[in-house]
Design a protein around this motif. Structure first.
Motif, PDB file in Angstrom:
ATOM      1  N   ASN A  50       0.821  -1.219   0.000  1.00 49.25           N
ATOM      2  CA  ASN A  50       0.000   0.000   0.000  1.00 49.25           C
ATOM      3  C   ASN A  50       0.855   1.268   0.000  1.00 49.25           C
ATOM      4  O   ASN A  50       0.476   2.280  -0.597  1.00 49.25           O
ATOM      5  CB  ASN A  50      -0.976  -0.020   1.179  1.00 49.25           C
ATOM      6  CG  ASN A  50      -2.124  -0.983   0.929  1.00 49.25           C
ATOM      7  OD1 ASN A  50      -2.545  -1.179  -0.214  1.00 49.25           O
ATOM      8  ND2 ASN A  50      -2.626  -1.605   1.985  1.00 49.25           N
ATOM      9  N   ARG A  53       1.962   1.670  -3.519  1.00 52.32           N
ATOM     10  CA  ARG A  53       0.861   2.226  -4.313  1.00 52.32           C
ATOM     11  C   ARG A  53       0.843   3.756  -4.184  1.00 52.32           C
ATOM     12  O   ARG A  53       0.673   4.472  -5.165  1.00 52.32           O
ATOM     13  CB  ARG A  53      -0.441   1.625  -3.774  1.00 52.32           C
ATOM     14  CG  ARG A  53      -1.704   2.054  -4.468  1.00 52.32           C
ATOM     15  CD  ARG A  53      -2.891   2.047  -3.526  1.00 52.32           C
ATOM     16  NE  ARG A  53      -3.378   0.758  -3.094  1.00 52.32           N
ATOM     17  CZ  ARG A  53      -4.563   0.247  -3.435  1.00 52.32           C
ATOM     18  NH1 ARG A  53      -5.329   0.884  -4.282  1.00 52.32           N
ATOM     19  NH2 ARG A  53      -4.979  -0.875  -2.928  1.00 52.32           N
ATOM     20  N   LYS A  57       1.858   6.698  -7.055  1.00 51.70           N
ATOM     21  CA  LYS A  57       0.960   7.809  -7.392  1.00 51.70           C
ATOM     22  C   LYS A  57       1.542   9.154  -6.945  1.00 51.70           C
ATOM     23  O   LYS A  57       0.841  10.175  -6.913  1.00 51.70           O
ATOM     24  CB  LYS A  57      -0.394   7.590  -6.739  1.00 51.70           C
ATOM     25  CG  LYS A  57      -1.047   6.327  -7.274  1.00 51.70           C
ATOM     26  CD  LYS A  57      -2.534   6.333  -7.165  1.00 51.70           C
ATOM     27  CE  LYS A  57      -3.084   5.221  -8.033  1.00 51.70           C
ATOM     28  NZ  LYS A  57      -4.472   4.950  -7.841  1.00 51.70           N
ATOM     29  N   LYS A  59       2.231  10.271  -4.066  1.00 51.05           N
ATOM     30  CA  LYS A  59       1.654  10.859  -2.842  1.00 51.05           C
ATOM     31  C   LYS A  59       2.717  10.932  -1.761  1.00 51.05           C
ATOM     32  O   LYS A  59       2.616  11.746  -0.836  1.00 51.05           O
ATOM     33  CB  LYS A  59       0.504   9.983  -2.351  1.00 51.05           C
ATOM     34  CG  LYS A  59      -0.689   9.976  -3.272  1.00 51.05           C
ATOM     35  CD  LYS A  59      -1.950  10.297  -2.506  1.00 51.05           C
ATOM     36  CE  LYS A  59      -3.057  10.682  -3.437  1.00 51.05           C
ATOM     37  NZ  LYS A  59      -4.222   9.881  -3.315  1.00 51.05           N
ATOM     38  N   SER A 121     -16.173  -2.153  15.674  1.00 50.66           N
ATOM     39  CA  SER A 121     -17.176  -1.445  14.872  1.00 50.66           C
ATOM     40  C   SER A 121     -18.525  -1.422  15.561  1.00 50.66           C
ATOM     41  O   SER A 121     -19.428  -0.750  15.093  1.00 50.66           O
ATOM     42  CB  SER A 121     -17.281  -2.070  13.488  1.00 50.66           C
ATOM     43  OG  SER A 121     -17.369  -3.463  13.588  1.00 50.66           O
ATOM     44  N   HIS A 142     -12.443   4.318  16.095  1.00 46.39           N
ATOM     45  CA  HIS A 142     -13.003   3.510  15.011  1.00 46.39           C
ATOM     46  C   HIS A 142     -12.563   4.077  13.663  1.00 46.39           C
ATOM     47  O   HIS A 142     -12.985   5.171  13.281  1.00 46.39           O
ATOM     48  CB  HIS A 142     -14.540   3.494  15.141  1.00 46.39           C
ATOM     49  CG  HIS A 142     -15.229   2.603  14.172  1.00 46.39           C
ATOM     50  ND1 HIS A 142     -16.547   2.762  13.823  1.00 46.39           N
ATOM     51  CD2 HIS A 142     -14.795   1.529  13.471  1.00 46.39           C
ATOM     52  CE1 HIS A 142     -16.891   1.829  12.954  1.00 46.39           C
ATOM     53  NE2 HIS A 142     -15.844   1.078  12.717  1.00 46.39           N
ATOM     54  N   ASN A 145     -12.183   1.481   6.451  1.00 45.16           N
ATOM     55  CA  ASN A 145     -11.397   0.778   5.443  1.00 45.16           C
ATOM     56  C   ASN A 145     -11.602   1.403   4.056  1.00 45.16           C
ATOM     57  O   ASN A 145     -12.756   1.581   3.669  1.00 45.16           O
ATOM     58  CB  ASN A 145     -11.880  -0.690   5.442  1.00 45.16           C
ATOM     59  CG  ASN A 145     -11.098  -1.581   4.518  1.00 45.16           C
ATOM     60  OD1 ASN A 145      -9.971  -1.271   4.178  1.00 45.16           O
ATOM     61  ND2 ASN A 145     -11.697  -2.677   4.104  1.00 45.16           N
ATOM     62  N   VAL A 149      -6.869   5.888   3.484  1.00 48.12           N
ATOM     63  CA  VAL A 149      -7.622   6.768   2.575  1.00 48.12           C
ATOM     64  C   VAL A 149      -8.796   7.467   3.264  1.00 48.12           C
ATOM     65  O   VAL A 149      -9.027   8.662   3.050  1.00 48.12           O
ATOM     66  CB  VAL A 149      -8.168   5.940   1.373  1.00 48.12           C
ATOM     67  CG1 VAL A 149      -8.985   6.807   0.432  1.00 48.12           C
ATOM     68  CG2 VAL A 149      -7.043   5.232   0.634  1.00 48.12           C
ATOM     69  N   ASN A 192     -22.289   2.730  12.124  1.00 47.86           N
ATOM     70  CA  ASN A 192     -22.961   1.489  11.749  1.00 47.86           C
ATOM     71  C   ASN A 192     -24.443   1.475  12.069  1.00 47.86           C
ATOM     72  O   ASN A 192     -25.196   0.693  11.492  1.00 47.86           O
ATOM     73  CB  ASN A 192     -22.236   0.296  12.366  1.00 47.86           C
ATOM     74  CG  ASN A 192     -20.986  -0.011  11.554  1.00 47.86           C
ATOM     75  OD1 ASN A 192     -21.040  -0.033  10.330  1.00 47.86           O
ATOM     76  ND2 ASN A 192     -19.858  -0.190  12.227  1.00 47.86           N
TER      77      ASN A 192
HETATM   78  N1  CAA Z   1      -3.808   2.142   0.989  1.00 48.96           N
HETATM   79  C1  CAA Z   1      -3.425   3.272   0.389  1.00 48.96           C
HETATM   80  N2  CAA Z   1      -4.098   3.866  -0.629  1.00 48.96           N
HETATM   81  C2  CAA Z   1      -5.217   3.239  -1.081  1.00 48.96           C
HETATM   82  C3  CAA Z   1      -5.678   2.048  -0.500  1.00 48.96           C
HETATM   83  C4  CAA Z   1      -4.922   1.493   0.574  1.00 48.96           C
HETATM   84  N3  CAA Z   1      -5.295   0.368   1.196  1.00 48.96           N
HETATM   85  N4  CAA Z   1      -6.819   1.685  -1.137  1.00 48.96           N
HETATM   86  C5  CAA Z   1      -7.066   2.629  -2.072  1.00 48.96           C
HETATM   87  N5  CAA Z   1      -6.089   3.558  -2.033  1.00 48.96           N
HETATM   88  C6  CAA Z   1      -6.022   4.778  -2.838  1.00 48.96           C
HETATM   89  C7  CAA Z   1      -5.729   4.523  -4.307  1.00 48.96           C
HETATM   90  O1  CAA Z   1      -4.338   4.451  -4.530  1.00 48.96           O
HETATM   91  C8  CAA Z   1      -6.339   5.728  -4.978  1.00 48.96           C
HETATM   92  O2  CAA Z   1      -5.469   6.838  -4.881  1.00 48.96           O
HETATM   93  P1  CAA Z   1      -5.579   8.096  -5.926  1.00 48.96           P
HETATM   94  O3  CAA Z   1      -6.815   8.856  -5.535  1.00 48.96           O
HETATM   95  O4  CAA Z   1      -4.340   8.859  -5.670  1.00 48.96           O
HETATM   96  O5  CAA Z   1      -5.674   7.492  -7.287  1.00 48.96           O
HETATM   97  C9  CAA Z   1      -7.561   6.024  -4.106  1.00 48.96           C
HETATM   98  O6  CAA Z   1      -7.330   5.373  -2.840  1.00 48.96           O
HETATM   99  C10 CAA Z   1      -8.806   5.460  -4.710  1.00 48.96           C
HETATM  100  O7  CAA Z   1      -8.594   4.075  -4.996  1.00 48.96           O
HETATM  101  P2  CAA Z   1      -8.847   3.390  -6.412  1.00 48.96           P
HETATM  102  O8  CAA Z   1      -8.527   4.341  -7.519  1.00 48.96           O
HETATM  103  O9  CAA Z   1      -8.143   2.075  -6.395  1.00 48.96           O
HETATM  104  O10 CAA Z   1     -10.367   3.010  -6.430  1.00 48.96           O
HETATM  105  P3  CAA Z   1     -11.658   3.871  -6.199  1.00 48.96           P
HETATM  106  O11 CAA Z   1     -11.556   5.250  -6.728  1.00 48.96           O
HETATM  107  O12 CAA Z   1     -12.721   2.981  -6.669  1.00 48.96           O
HETATM  108  O13 CAA Z   1     -11.743   4.023  -4.604  1.00 48.96           O
HETATM  109  C11 CAA Z   1     -12.313   3.320  -2.439  1.00 48.96           C
HETATM  110  C12 CAA Z   1     -11.667   2.926  -3.768  1.00 48.96           C
HETATM  111  C13 CAA Z   1     -11.462   4.394  -1.754  1.00 48.96           C
HETATM  112  C14 CAA Z   1     -12.328   2.063  -1.596  1.00 48.96           C
HETATM  113  C15 CAA Z   1     -13.757   3.889  -2.755  1.00 48.96           C
HETATM  114  O14 CAA Z   1     -14.477   2.988  -3.540  1.00 48.96           O
HETATM  115  C16 CAA Z   1     -14.540   4.162  -1.512  1.00 48.96           C
HETATM  116  O15 CAA Z   1     -14.385   5.190  -0.881  1.00 48.96           O
HETATM  117  N6  CAA Z   1     -15.446   3.216  -1.137  1.00 48.96           N
HETATM  118  C17 CAA Z   1     -16.229   3.290   0.085  1.00 48.96           C
HETATM  119  C18 CAA Z   1     -15.391   2.780   1.226  1.00 48.96           C
HETATM  120  C19 CAA Z   1     -16.127   2.811   2.533  1.00 48.96           C
HETATM  121  O16 CAA Z   1     -17.287   3.174   2.647  1.00 48.96           O
HETATM  122  N7  CAA Z   1     -15.406   2.399   3.571  1.00 48.96           N
HETATM  123  C20 CAA Z   1     -15.962   2.299   4.891  1.00 48.96           C
HETATM  124  C21 CAA Z   1     -16.439   0.913   5.140  1.00 48.96           C
HETATM  125  S1  CAA Z   1     -17.143   0.741   6.730  1.00 48.96           S
HETATM  126  C22 CAA Z   1     -15.818   0.420   7.723  1.00 48.96           C
HETATM  127  O17 CAA Z   1     -14.695   0.340   7.329  1.00 48.96           O
HETATM  128  C23 CAA Z   1     -16.044   0.303   9.173  1.00 48.96           C
HETATM  129  C24 CAA Z   1     -17.087  -0.536   9.713  1.00 48.96           C
HETATM  130  O18 CAA Z   1     -17.317  -0.430  10.905  1.00 48.96           O
HETATM  131  C25 CAA Z   1     -17.872  -1.545   8.954  1.00 48.96           C
END
Ligand code: CAA
Length: 286
Positions: A50, A53, A57, A59, A121, A142, A145, A149, A192
């Motif tokens: 990660n 990655r 980019k 960053k 969570s 909390h 994921n 990001v 949640n």
């Molecule tokens: N580490 C570092 N960077 C990461 C990463 C990681 N694990 N995963 C993604 N990224 C970065 C990518 O490199 C990318 O960077 P740039 O903007 O510089 O290009 C950026 O994040 C976006 O990733 P992608 O281009 O691969 O894909 P995307 O635009 O489809 O975004 C996502 C992916 C960020 C996951 C987006 O789809 C999103 O925000 N989804 C919703 C996620 C969400 O709701 N999470 C909360 C879940 S609930 C929880 O976690 C807690 C609970 O209690 C259940």
């Protein structure tokens, strides 16, 4: 309270390795505690990937990546590790007995000033805090994921959490580049309690034949500007995790509006847990 410098994160799964990554990238010395070397190695490999990655980019720089990795150590010895830290963040699976044993063990070895935080969570922070002799220095931290990001840290106050500890964790979250939002302990906290009924309702629409999984997600992505539809998000979170959280809401409020959809229960029984098993509402076969 403002001298939180040494951190231990317990558990190197999806959330744990993301939390370790975040602290190391922001200049903190952090120890990842795992139960087996292979789990610790896997977590470090994920963090490396990660960080790479982010480097690709532009960053972060190569030096940023190397120094972040240099701040991470791993340990298989919880009790010894917590003797030297200011903050412990627990990020192990959502099993109360497992968390209880970690907190009650660590409580015997950690210095008095050490703050205990749980990344749970939905499990009650007040109940977890009560397993230790430091409920005023116990708090929910909390993360979301993917941790590097997502901007939010939901900071949850147990019934006895002191305001100094809340302030310290809010300030620390800002130092990590996050936006902390404070809430009081209650089933599902804010995140949640709001998210899971939406996911559950999306599952009911598929269960009742109102629309396909693809159609439900398209509606929420294109009509409501959600980055992922609720069913894609459920797969991303893990259907077992979604079911556990819905059960916490259902048991906690004794309100049928939180009853998990039978389709969700059936999918979990069948081992279709989403991304991590390659199959959920959608297919992720490689
Ligand atoms: N580490 C570092 N960077 C990461 C990463 C990681 N694990 N995963 C993604 N990224 C970065 C990518 O490199 C990318 O960077 P740039 O903007 O510089 O290009 C950026 O994040 C976006 O990733 P992608 O281009 O691969 O894909 P995307 O635009 O489809 O975004 C996502 C992916 C960020 C996951 C987006 O789809 C999103 O925000 N989804 C919703 C996620 C969400 O709701 N999470 C909360 C879940 S609930 C929880 O976690 C807690 C609970 O209690 C259940």
């Amino acid at each position: 309270m403002n001298k939180i410098k040494k951190i231990a994160v317990i558990g190197g799964g999806t959330m744990g390795n993301g939390i370790v990554h975040l602290f190391a990238q922001n200049g903190f010395d952090v120890t990842l505690v795992e139960t087996k070397k292979e789990f610790a190695d896997r977590a470090i490999a994920t963090i490396d990937k990660n960080l790479e990655r982010m480097l690709s980019k532009e960053k972060i720089t190569k030096e940023d990546k190397d120094s972040a990795l240099g701040r991470i150590t791993t340990s298989l010895d919880l009790n010894n590790t917590v003797k030297k830290i200011d903050l412990m963040i627990e990020a192990v699976p959502e099993i109360f007995e497992l968390k209880k044993s970690i907190f009650s063990d660590a409580d015997k070895y950690a210095p008095d000033h050490t703050i205990f935080a749980s990344n749970t969570s939905s499990i009650s922070i007040t109940k977890l805090a009560a397993q230790t002799n430091r409920p005023e220095r116990f708090i929910g931290m909390h993360f979301f994921n993917p941790v590097p990001v997502m901007k939010l840290v939901e900071v949850i106050n147990g019934l006895k959490t002191s305001s100094e500890v809340t302030d310290a964790i809010m300030t620390l979250s800002e130092k990590l580049g996050k936006v902390p939002v404070s809430a009081n302990d209650s089933p599902g906290f804010v995140s949640n309690r709001v998210l899971m009924p939406m996911i559950n309702e999306a599952i009911f629409t598929v269960y009742e034949g109102v629309a396909t999984a693809e159609a439900v997600d398209q509606v929420m992505k294109l009509g409501m500007a959600h980055p992922m539809g609720p069913l894609r998000l459920a797969d991303f979170i893990g259907l077992d995790v979604c079911l556990d959280i819905l059960n916490v809401l259902y048991d906690g409020f004794k309100d049928p509006k939180y009853r998990p959809c039978p389709l969700l229960v059936k999918m979990v029984d069948a081992g279709k847990l989403g991304d991590k098993t390659g199959e959920g509402f959608f297919n992720y076969s490689k």
